[in-house]
Design an enzyme around this catalytic site. Structure first.
Site, short mmCIF file in Angstrom:
data_model
loop_
_atom_site.label_atom_id
_atom_site.label_comp_id
_atom_site.label_asym_id
_atom_site.label_seq_id
_atom_site.Cartn_x
_atom_site.Cartn_y
_atom_site.Cartn_z
N ASN A 60 0.78 -1.24 0.00
CA ASN A 60 0.00 0.00 0.00
C ASN A 60 0.81 1.29 0.00
OD1 ASN A 60 -2.47 -1.30 -0.15
ND2 ASN A 60 -2.49 -1.68 2.05
N ASN A 64 -3.47 -0.02 -3.05
CA ASN A 64 -4.91 -0.16 -3.00
C ASN A 64 -5.50 1.08 -3.68
OD1 ASN A 64 -7.54 -0.46 -2.16
ND2 ASN A 64 -6.84 -1.58 -0.35
N SER A 119 -7.91 2.77 -3.11
CA SER A 119 -8.42 3.80 -2.20
C SER A 119 -7.36 4.88 -1.96
CB SER A 119 -8.85 3.16 -0.88
OG SER A 119 -7.75 2.61 -0.22
N SER A 148 -6.31 -9.71 3.66
CA SER A 148 -5.52 -8.48 3.73
C SER A 148 -4.38 -8.58 2.72
CB SER A 148 -4.96 -8.28 5.13
OG SER A 148 -3.81 -9.08 5.31
N THR A 149 -3.87 -7.41 2.32
CA THR A 149 -2.75 -7.39 1.38
C THR A 149 -1.58 -8.21 1.93
OG1 THR A 149 -3.38 -5.11 0.91
CG2 THR A 149 -1.27 -5.84 0.07
N GLY A 150 -1.37 -8.12 3.24
CA GLY A 150 -0.23 -8.81 3.83
C GLY A 150 -0.29 -10.33 3.65
N HIS A 160 -11.57 -7.13 6.90
CA HIS A 160 -10.41 -7.96 7.21
C HIS A 160 -10.54 -8.59 8.59
CE1 HIS A 160 -8.65 -6.49 3.67
NE2 HIS A 160 -8.21 -5.33 4.14
O1 CDP Z 1 -4.92 -2.42 3.20
P1 CDP Z 1 -4.71 -3.28 4.37
O2 CDP Z 1 -5.67 -2.94 5.48
O3 CDP Z 1 -4.73 -4.74 4.02
O4 CDP Z 1 -3.22 -3.07 4.87
P2 CDP Z 1 -2.30 -1.97 5.60
O5 CDP Z 1 -2.96 -1.42 6.79
O6 CDP Z 1 -1.77 -1.02 4.58
O7 CDP Z 1 -1.09 -2.92 6.06
C1 CDP Z 1 -0.47 -3.82 5.18
C2 CDP Z 1 -0.49 -5.20 5.79
O8 CDP Z 1 0.27 -5.23 7.00
C3 CDP Z 1 -1.87 -5.68 6.18
O9 CDP Z 1 -2.53 -6.24 5.08
C4 CDP Z 1 -1.58 -6.68 7.31
O10 CDP Z 1 -1.29 -7.95 6.77
C5 CDP Z 1 -0.32 -6.10 7.95
N1 CDP Z 1 -0.60 -5.34 9.20
C6 CDP Z 1 -0.53 -6.00 10.44
O11 CDP Z 1 -0.31 -7.21 10.47
N2 CDP Z 1 -0.72 -5.30 11.60
C7 CDP Z 1 -1.01 -3.99 11.58
N3 CDP Z 1 -1.18 -3.34 12.73
C8 CDP Z 1 -1.12 -3.31 10.33
C9 CDP Z 1 -0.90 -4.01 9.16
#
Ligand code: CDP
Length: 314
Positions: A132, A154, A156, A240-242, A289
């Site tokens: 992201n 993403n 968004s 999730s992206t992760g 998520h």
């Molecule tokens: O867009 P998304 O909500 O999937 O992701 P993000 O907030 O940009 O963070 C990228 C990835 O990091 C997420 O998809 C999670 O797999 C991981 N993450 C996590 O494990 N713990 C957090 N506090 C934040 C992100």
């Protein structure tokens, strides 16, 4: 001392039940880690046989010719027939030439990276993946590194930060500079509204001659991955992206290291309060998520020696 270590929270600041959850995780995590080659091979074969990420994860001109029908993974009823114009935006050949990497780092955006000192370790991986379009640069380098081989975006972000790329696009293209000539992986065919904004991102990159190389997720791969993780017990509207990127590299990479995966509000060592991201405190949409459930599955893979999670400082 690092800043997150200055403010040990009072017990009252911890959410209900959080201490117990974190202590349970810590107990599982504190066992010495060793790669278990047989477990790794088994998991990788299973993933490959169900999802075929190796040749299907990314749309290319070979696996998706003009006239093919794409089925959106977020809106099952929506399809798109590939026109010559859309086809021209696809990667000519597979962006990961038919080889596997030795070491990969998947960098999640969790606040656990703040003051972690993990930058050097992350950058020492052969292939570094970020999620992201996260901020990089001098103030973060020590803790998250700088090397980027692939970064996801993403849509968004394009909408919230760059006016959906409807107006001037220079600022967007300039923001990509921090990722050098990395690949930019876009979910252009997950939801209908993603497609035009992702195409505008691609055209902006081309028109400004940015060295960034845009590529698209194959919605068929994302769909099979969602089914795969469901079969492993995950109930979530969207992965999730992760976890998507972790799955993708498990097929391509002998040693998978995860950083910045910690979907809890307190640091595992000392329970210091954390922000959700290492760069801001925007919260995850729990409607879509199920990050703690995903984390549990990743921790299981860590315990089985399939991949290595990095919590705590480096
Ligand atoms: O867009 P998304 O909500 O999937 O992701 P993000 O907030 O940009 O963070 C990228 C990835 O990091 C997420 O998809 C999670 O797999 C991981 N993450 C996590 O494990 N713990 C957090 N506090 C934040 C992100």
């Amino acid at each position: 001392p690092p800043s997150h270590k200055k403010s040990r929270p009072r017990p009252s600041e911890l959410c209900k039940g959080c201490r117990e959850v974190i202590e349970k995780v810590q107990k599982r995590y504190s066992q010495p880690w060793k790669k278990q080659e047989d477990n790794y091979q088994k998991f990788r074969s299973l993933l490959s046989s169900k999802c075929h990420g190796f040749d299907k994860a990314i749309i290319t001109q070979t696996n998706t010719p003009v006239g093919s029908k794409l089925v959106y993974d977020g809106e099952k009823k929506r399809t798109l027939q590939v026109t010559p114009e859309i086809f021209s935006t696809f990667a000519k050949e597979h962006p990961f030439p038919n080889k596997t990497w030795d070491t990969c780092a998947v960098v999640g955006n969790g606040g656990i990276l703040t003051d972690s000192g993990c930058g050097k370790m992350i950058d020492s991986a052969q292939f570094v993946i970020r999620c992201n379009l996260p901020p990089l640069g001098k103030s973060y380098e020590k803790h998250v590194g700088i090397k980027t081989d692939l970064v996801t975006a993403n849509p968004s972000i394009f909408i919230d930060k760059y006016g959906a790329l409807m107006g001037r696009r220079r600022q967007f293209v300039e923001s990509l500079r921090s990722y050098g000539n990395s690949l930019l992986l876009l979910p252009a065919f997950s939801y209908g509204f993603n497609t035009p904004v992702c195409l505008r991102a691609v055209y902006s990159i081309e028109d400004f001659e940015s060295p960034t190389r845009p590529i698209f997720f194959n919605p068929e791969y994302l769909q099979s991955l969602a089914l795969f993780w469901r079969s492993q017990g995950l109930r979530a509207v969207r992965l999730s992206t992760g976890i998507i990127m972790t799955s993708l590299v498990l097929e391509h990479c002998a040693n998978v290291h995860l950083y910045g995966f910690w979907p809890f509000n307190n640091h595992p060592d000392g329970l210091y309060a954390l922000t959700n991201h290492y760069y801001d405190d925007r919260q995850t949409k729990t409607k879509f998520h199920a990050m703690p459930a995903e984390f549990d599955l990743l921790l299981r893979l860590h315990s089985q020696g399939v991949l290595r999670l990095h919590l705590g400082d480096c």
